[in-house]
Design a protein around this motif. Structure first.
Motif, PDB file in Angstrom:
ATOM      1  N   GLU A 176      -2.815  -6.925  -1.625  1.00  0.00           N
ATOM      2  CA  GLU A 176      -3.136  -7.682  -0.389  1.00  0.00           C
ATOM      3  C   GLU A 176      -4.135  -8.571  -0.247  1.00  0.00           C
TER       4      GLU A 176
ATOM      5  N   ASN B  72       5.346 -10.797  -2.633  1.00  0.00           N
ATOM      6  CA  ASN B  72       6.835 -10.833  -3.634  1.00  0.00           C
ATOM      7  C   ASN B  72       7.186 -11.944  -3.290  1.00  0.00           C
TER       8      ASN B  72
ATOM      9  N   GLU C 112      -0.653  -2.168  -2.916  1.00  0.00           N
ATOM     10  CA  GLU C 112      -0.386  -2.678  -2.342  1.00  0.00           C
ATOM     11  C   GLU C 112      -2.084  -3.135  -1.619  1.00  0.00           C
TER      12      GLU C 112
ATOM     13  N   PHE D 102       2.141  -7.321   0.967  1.00  0.00           N
ATOM     14  CA  PHE D 102       2.634  -6.803  -0.278  1.00  0.00           C
ATOM     15  C   PHE D 102       4.292  -7.591  -0.692  1.00  0.00           C
TER      16      PHE D 102
END
Length: 313
Positions: A181, A192, A177, A188
């Motif tokens: 990022e 998504n 993550e 994250f």
């Protein structure tokens, strides 16, 4: 139901009654034939554009708008590579076939494309989502490696660390993550919300027609497929009608089918293919002799078993 009824009547009838039931069956078959013939004609008409049609300039305007501000330009993580891929600076709708030497990071390159598309194109994902009303989706088909192999590679690609070196799985998740990022500039969860990756690990070898069915199912789930990455060409099975073609022409047929799929999707479709041992030898010989661009010495005779795969892509 009518077909079942007539079929049952035929099996139990005789004489004039049998002739009547056979006539009913013939009428039904003709109705079916007429129905599908009308569908075929309608589909054919939809693929023909006349210059005299009122909608001709609407089509031309759409092409003009796309050329001025193309929706699908997907960046990689390498600026010079973006320039090499297209004059628009990245992946545009098209069929990308990379030729790789034996054991030469073929899968790794394709997995890097998955990462690059995922983390460097959030603005493009927003435009696609706004224009289509669907969530962008990147389809990654892995036909060469196991899920375990891929997850280990992706962990290395994202975190620059081997999966087995992490003390706990929580450390793995945090590292994934954090890397995503930092590269995307989003959290994250935000990324998504813009894009999904569908990792496809088929149990059996797949055909291009299987990929087409899968993509149809995904788009019925309100996804918009914006890129397809397939690892790799030679692992795709020929269509049933092509299964008896000489192997040296078979890969060309599969490649043509991928071309057709790409045109249907109007997005980048990326795959790779391995050169054969003669090609590897020629590549090494040219490199050893000091040639700067050894790849230019290769031709279709060095590409796997196939003689018909060197269509420009």
């Amino acid at each position: 139901d009518d077909f079942i009824t007539v079929s049952n009547n035929i099996s139990t009838s005789s004489g004039q009654e049998l002739r009547d039931e056979l006539y009913k069956f013939q009428v039904m078959l003709n109705q079916f034939a007429d129905y599908y013939r009308e569908i075929d004609i309608e589909n054919l008409q939809n693929t023909v554009i006349h210059s005299s049609d009122k909608g001709f300039f609407d089509d031309l305007k759409e092409s003009y708008t796309n050329s001025k501000s193309p929706t699908y330009v997907l960046k990689t993580g390498l600026q010079l590579f973006n320039k090499a891929l297209s004059d628009r600076g990245g992946l545009v709708p098209g069929y990308y076939l990379f030729y790789a030497n034996i054991n030469s990071f073929k899968s790794g390159l394709l997995e890097h494309f998955v990462k690059w598309i995922y983390v460097y194109n959030s603005d493009t994902f927003r435009r696609i989502k706004k224009k289509t009303g669907k969530k962008p989706l990147l389809l990654y088909g892995s036909f060469e490696n196991s899920k375990q192999d891929d997850y280990e590679r992706f962990t290395k690609i994202y975190t620059n660390n081997d999966l087995q070196n992490f003390n706990t799985f929580n450390d793995v998740q945090i590292a994934w993550e954090k890397s995503i990022e930092e590269l995307s500039g989003l959290t994250f969860e935000e990324l998504n919300d813009l894009i999904d990756i569908a990792y496809y690990y088929p149990v059996n070898q797949v055909r291009v027609s299987d990929l087409r069915k899968l993509i149809t199912q995904l788009e019925e789930q309100n996804y918009k497929v914006i890129a397809v990455v397939l690892d790799y060409l030679e692992k795709i099975k020929p269509e049933i009608e092509d299964s008896k073609i000489d192997s040296k022409y078979m890969l060309g047929g599969i490649s043509e089918n991928l071309h057709d799929l790409q045109k249907q999707l109007d997005c980048p479709l990326i795959t790779a293919h391995q050169i054969n041992r003669e090609g590897a030898r020629a590549l090494y010989d040219n490199k050893d002799s000091g040639k700067l661009n050894a790849m230019t010495a290769l031709n279709s005779t060095y590409i796997g078993k196939d003689w018909d795969i060197d269509k420009p892509s």
